[in-house]
Design a protein around this motif. Sequence first.
Motif, short mmCIF file in Angstrom:
data_model
loop_
_atom_site.label_atom_id
_atom_site.label_comp_id
_atom_site.label_asym_id
_atom_site.label_seq_id
_atom_site.Cartn_x
_atom_site.Cartn_y
_atom_site.Cartn_z
N GLY A 68 4.28 -0.62 -17.16
CA GLY A 68 4.52 -2.06 -17.10
C GLY A 68 3.72 -2.71 -15.99
O GLY A 68 2.80 -2.10 -15.41
N VAL A 69 4.05 -3.95 -15.71
CA VAL A 69 3.44 -4.68 -14.60
C VAL A 69 4.55 -5.08 -13.64
O VAL A 69 5.69 -5.30 -14.03
CB VAL A 69 2.65 -5.92 -15.08
N VAL A 70 4.18 -5.18 -12.37
CA VAL A 70 5.15 -5.48 -11.34
C VAL A 70 4.90 -6.89 -10.80
O VAL A 70 3.76 -7.35 -10.75
CB VAL A 70 5.07 -4.44 -10.19
N ARG A 96 -0.67 1.03 -9.29
CA ARG A 96 -2.08 0.76 -9.00
C ARG A 96 -2.27 -0.75 -9.00
O ARG A 96 -1.71 -1.46 -9.85
CB ARG A 96 -2.98 1.41 -10.05
N VAL A 97 -3.06 -1.24 -8.06
CA VAL A 97 -3.37 -2.67 -7.98
C VAL A 97 -4.81 -2.89 -8.43
O VAL A 97 -5.73 -2.22 -7.95
CB VAL A 97 -3.16 -3.20 -6.55
N PHE A 98 -4.98 -3.84 -9.35
CA PHE A 98 -6.29 -4.13 -9.92
C PHE A 98 -6.70 -5.56 -9.61
O PHE A 98 -5.88 -6.48 -9.71
CB PHE A 98 -6.27 -3.94 -11.44
N ALA A 99 -7.96 -5.74 -9.25
CA ALA A 99 -8.54 -7.06 -9.10
C ALA A 99 -9.18 -7.44 -10.43
O ALA A 99 -10.14 -6.82 -10.88
CB ALA A 99 -9.59 -7.08 -7.99
N PRO A 112 -14.03 -7.87 -15.36
CA PRO A 112 -14.77 -9.06 -14.92
C PRO A 112 -14.02 -10.37 -15.08
O PRO A 112 -14.54 -11.43 -14.72
CB PRO A 112 -16.00 -9.04 -15.83
N VAL A 113 -12.80 -10.36 -15.61
CA VAL A 113 -12.05 -11.59 -15.86
C VAL A 113 -11.06 -11.82 -14.71
O VAL A 113 -10.34 -10.90 -14.31
CB VAL A 113 -11.29 -11.53 -17.20
N GLN A 114 -11.01 -13.06 -14.19
CA GLN A 114 -10.07 -13.43 -13.13
C GLN A 114 -10.12 -12.45 -11.97
O GLN A 114 -9.11 -11.90 -11.52
CB GLN A 114 -8.64 -13.51 -13.69
N THR A 115 -11.32 -12.26 -11.43
CA THR A 115 -11.48 -11.28 -10.35
C THR A 115 -10.84 -11.73 -9.04
O THR A 115 -10.73 -10.92 -8.11
CB THR A 115 -12.97 -11.00 -10.11
N ASP A 116 -10.42 -12.98 -8.96
CA ASP A 116 -9.71 -13.44 -7.75
C ASP A 116 -8.20 -13.30 -7.92
O ASP A 116 -7.43 -13.83 -7.12
CB ASP A 116 -10.08 -14.88 -7.42
N SER A 117 -7.77 -12.59 -8.95
CA SER A 117 -6.35 -12.35 -9.17
C SER A 117 -6.07 -10.86 -9.07
O SER A 117 -6.98 -10.03 -9.16
CB SER A 117 -5.91 -12.88 -10.54
N ALA A 118 -4.81 -10.52 -8.86
CA ALA A 118 -4.43 -9.11 -8.78
C ALA A 118 -3.29 -8.84 -9.74
O ALA A 118 -2.43 -9.68 -9.96
CB ALA A 118 -4.00 -8.75 -7.35
N ILE A 119 -3.31 -7.65 -10.32
CA ILE A 119 -2.24 -7.23 -11.21
C ILE A 119 -1.80 -5.83 -10.78
O ILE A 119 -2.63 -4.97 -10.49
CB ILE A 119 -2.70 -7.24 -12.69
N GLY A 120 -0.51 -5.63 -10.70
CA GLY A 120 0.03 -4.33 -10.35
C GLY A 120 0.54 -3.63 -11.59
O GLY A 120 1.49 -4.08 -12.23
N VAL A 121 -0.09 -2.53 -11.95
CA VAL A 121 0.32 -1.72 -13.10
C VAL A 121 1.15 -0.56 -12.56
O VAL A 121 0.77 0.11 -11.60
CB VAL A 121 -0.89 -1.21 -13.89
N VAL A 122 2.30 -0.32 -13.19
CA VAL A 122 3.23 0.69 -12.68
C VAL A 122 3.73 1.58 -13.81
O VAL A 122 3.64 1.23 -14.99
CB VAL A 122 4.43 0.02 -11.99
N THR A 123 4.24 2.72 -13.43
CA THR A 123 5.00 3.56 -14.33
C THR A 123 6.37 3.80 -13.71
O THR A 123 6.49 3.88 -12.48
CB THR A 123 4.29 4.91 -14.60
N GLU A 166 0.82 -1.21 0.00
CA GLU A 166 0.00 0.00 0.00
C GLU A 166 0.86 1.27 0.00
O GLU A 166 0.51 2.27 -0.63
CB GLU A 166 -0.94 0.01 1.20
N ALA A 167 2.00 1.23 0.67
CA ALA A 167 2.86 2.42 0.73
C ALA A 167 3.39 2.81 -0.64
O ALA A 167 3.78 3.96 -0.85
CB ALA A 167 4.01 2.18 1.69
N LEU A 168 3.42 1.87 -1.58
CA LEU A 168 3.93 2.15 -2.92
C LEU A 168 2.85 2.54 -3.91
O LEU A 168 3.15 2.99 -5.02
CB LEU A 168 4.68 0.92 -3.46
N THR A 169 1.59 2.34 -3.54
CA THR A 169 0.51 2.60 -4.49
C THR A 169 0.14 4.08 -4.51
O THR A 169 0.26 4.79 -3.51
CB THR A 169 -0.74 1.77 -4.15
N SER A 170 -0.30 4.52 -5.66
CA SER A 170 -0.75 5.90 -5.81
C SER A 170 -2.05 6.11 -5.05
O SER A 170 -2.88 5.20 -4.94
CB SER A 170 -0.94 6.23 -7.29
N HIS A 171 -2.25 7.32 -4.54
CA HIS A 171 -3.48 7.65 -3.81
C HIS A 171 -4.68 7.59 -4.76
O HIS A 171 -4.59 8.06 -5.89
CB HIS A 171 -3.36 9.04 -3.21
N PRO A 172 -5.79 7.01 -4.34
CA PRO A 172 -6.04 6.35 -3.05
C PRO A 172 -5.44 4.93 -3.03
O PRO A 172 -5.43 4.25 -4.05
CB PRO A 172 -7.56 6.30 -2.97
#
Length: 206
Positions: free
Chosen positions: A122-124, A141-144, A91-102, A77-83
Amino acid sequence: MWFAWTVTEHDVPTGGEGSPQERRLTGRLLVATPQVTGDVFARSVILLLHHGDDGAQGVIVNQPTPVSVDTVLDGWEALTSHPGVVFRGGPVQTDSAIGVVTVPGEFSGDLLGVRLLFGQTGVVDLDAPPAVVAAHLGGMRVFAGYSGWAPGQLEGEIARGDWFVVDSEPRDAFVAEPADLWRTVLRRQRDSLQFVAFYPADPELN
């Protein structure tokens, strides 16, 4: 792993390979037209992480959830952009998370723990220790889940009038006020699209 939960390799959005034709919409935004309704895609803004002959994948960048990142990914959380909350990516793979970064600066190839997809986006690797990638990141940003299209499906939706396709700006996925992004993106267009920003959520009020 580039997702925090187990998914197949085919499900991981990739980019940066293939011809320019195969990447024709990679890195651009899909902005839902007023005719799109429903809980998931109405007034959504989607950053396309990959678009090629095998289909397309992207994440909705203007739908924050009430769930804090630390609830599902301790230490990130400390690395994610606000909020610092998890966003609904689609709606695809909603039980997974992807971190998108710049990442700031001029980099080519991959950094430790980061796979660049296009430009400085990119992705982290969410299995990596956050401290390993912290110095690389200009935004995160972290996406479900994510939004996905089979080959030809997205092209059909665009032809049907479901999406405006516009250029993205580097900070679009990391804005502090994501609820305003649909209007913000439309207002900055230099053609008649800018007037769509004022289309009421309830057409009966028009």
